[in-house]
Design an enzyme around this catalytic site. Structure first.
Site, PDB file in Angstrom:
ATOM      1  CG  ASN A  15      -2.140  -0.866   0.976  1.00  0.00           C
ATOM      2  OD1 ASN A  15      -3.052  -0.491   0.254  1.00  0.00           O
ATOM      3  ND2 ASN A  15      -2.120  -2.054   1.554  1.00  0.00           N
ATOM      4  CG  ASN A 103      -5.454   2.146  10.163  1.00  0.00           C
ATOM      5  OD1 ASN A 103      -4.354   1.758   9.734  1.00  0.00           O
ATOM      6  ND2 ASN A 103      -6.323   1.318  10.716  1.00  0.00           N
ATOM      7  CG  HIS A 105      -9.219  -2.756   9.705  1.00  0.00           C
ATOM      8  ND1 HIS A 105      -8.263  -3.120  10.624  1.00  0.00           N
ATOM      9  CD2 HIS A 105     -10.148  -3.740   9.702  1.00  0.00           C
ATOM     10  CE1 HIS A 105      -8.609  -4.273  11.166  1.00  0.00           C
ATOM     11  NE2 HIS A 105      -9.746  -4.670  10.626  1.00  0.00           N
ATOM     12  CG  ASP A 146      -9.035  -1.315  13.892  1.00  0.00           C
ATOM     13  OD1 ASP A 146      -8.206  -0.618  13.286  1.00  0.00           O
ATOM     14  OD2 ASP A 146      -8.832  -2.507  14.191  1.00  0.00           O
ATOM     15  CD  GLU A 175      -5.734  -3.319   2.017  1.00  0.00           C
ATOM     16  OE1 GLU A 175      -6.076  -3.299   3.191  1.00  0.00           O
ATOM     17  OE2 GLU A 175      -4.681  -3.847   1.632  1.00  0.00           O
TER      18      GLU A 175
HETATM   19  C1  GAR Z   1      -3.070  -4.222   4.576  1.00  0.00           C
HETATM   20  O1  GAR Z   1      -3.955  -5.208   4.153  1.00  0.00           O
HETATM   21  C2  GAR Z   1      -3.735  -3.342   5.619  1.00  0.00           C
HETATM   22  O2  GAR Z   1      -5.106  -3.170   5.408  1.00  0.00           O
HETATM   23  C3  GAR Z   1      -3.461  -4.146   6.874  1.00  0.00           C
HETATM   24  O3  GAR Z   1      -2.139  -4.574   6.730  1.00  0.00           O
HETATM   25  C4  GAR Z   1      -1.904  -4.843   5.340  1.00  0.00           C
HETATM   26  C5  GAR Z   1      -0.562  -4.255   4.957  1.00  0.00           C
HETATM   27  O4  GAR Z   1      -0.192  -4.698   3.696  1.00  0.00           O
HETATM   28  N1  GAR Z   1      -3.665  -3.351   8.048  1.00  0.00           N
HETATM   29  C6  GAR Z   1      -4.210  -3.838   9.163  1.00  0.00           C
HETATM   30  O5  GAR Z   1      -4.536  -4.994   9.282  1.00  0.00           O
HETATM   31  C7  GAR Z   1      -4.391  -2.805  10.278  1.00  0.00           C
HETATM   32  N2  GAR Z   1      -5.146  -3.348  11.343  1.00  0.00           N
HETATM   33  P1  GAR Z   1       0.997  -4.018   2.885  1.00  0.00           P
HETATM   34  O6  GAR Z   1       2.232  -4.018   3.809  1.00  0.00           O
HETATM   35  O7  GAR Z   1       1.185  -4.910   1.688  1.00  0.00           O
HETATM   36  O8  GAR Z   1       0.569  -2.628   2.514  1.00  0.00           O
END
Ligand code: GAR
Length: 192
Positions: A15, A103, A105, A146, A175
């Site tokens: 992301n 954030n 989620h 959250d 995302e």
């Molecule tokens: C993402 O899916 C984000 O939504 C999640 O961590 C992942 C990071 O992926 N966040 C949470 O779960 C927060 N509670 P990335 O490192 O590939 O961006």
């Protein structure tokens, strides 16, 4: 007017990469800093690639606060973006950046949120409960895990035989597509 953002991430940073790529040519919004609680986090590779400042901290440093606030001030950071940042955001950061911490989620909050609900744990719980849909939530960060104001949600349909990995892939597509423009729209409403 220029607006600087800092990305906080703990892991791979897929992301974070989408956000950096989206804003690389942006006329007013710039990714100024990437922060991680893991020195070896892949997300920090982006700093070299895109000439972005890097900040790595341990628990003591983030809890103490003064050092991190000074870095954010020196880099003239206006907004914090949590993109897979797995530690709780300390209260002093929320006080220093009111309504300016966003954030993402990987579920449709308030479902599957809270302490310990991150990454694959979310998708496993969704599967366990035989949900017919999941999705993403982009929200402001407050003192409770959250529970901050939701600014955007998008759903995806799940099939009966989708495994947690399949759910993760469907959610990740959303995302990557929506997080950068939602950040842009949120920030732009306060510009001028
Ligand atoms: C993402 O899916 C984000 O939504 C999640 O961590 C992942 C990071 O992926 N966040 C949470 O779960 C927060 N509670 P990335 O490192 O590939 O961006």
């Amino acid at each position: 007017m220029n607006t600087n953002i800092a990305i906080f991430a703990s892991g791979t940073g897929s992301n974070a990469r989408k956000i950096v790529e989206y804003f690389v040519q942006h006329p007013t919004i710039h990714v100024r800093l990437i922060c991680s609680n893991k020195a070896s986090a892949k997300v920090l590779d982006l700093c070299k690639e895109y000439d972005i400042s890097k900040c790595y901290f341990d628990k003591k440093f983030i809890e103490e606060g003064t050092g991190l606030l000074k870095i954010l001030k020196d880099e003239q950071v206006d907004y914090l973006i949590l993109a897979g940042f797995l530690w709780k955001c300390p209260d002093y950061l929320i006080a220093a950046y009111p309504n300016k911490i966003i954030n993402i989620h990987p579920s449709l909050l308030p479902k599957y949120g809270g302490k310990g609900m991150f990454g694959h744990y979310v998708h496993e719980a969704v599967k366990e409960n035989k949900e017919k849909e999941s999705g993403i939530t982009i929200h402001l960060v407050n003192e409770e895990y959250d529970k901050g104001k939701i600014i955007f949600q998008k759903k995806c349909e799940l099939l009966e035989n989708d495994a947690p990995d399949d759910i993760q892939k469907k959610v990740q597509v959303l995302e990557h597509q929506f997080f950068p423009p939602v950040i842009e729209q949120y920030i732009m409403q306060f510009e001028n």
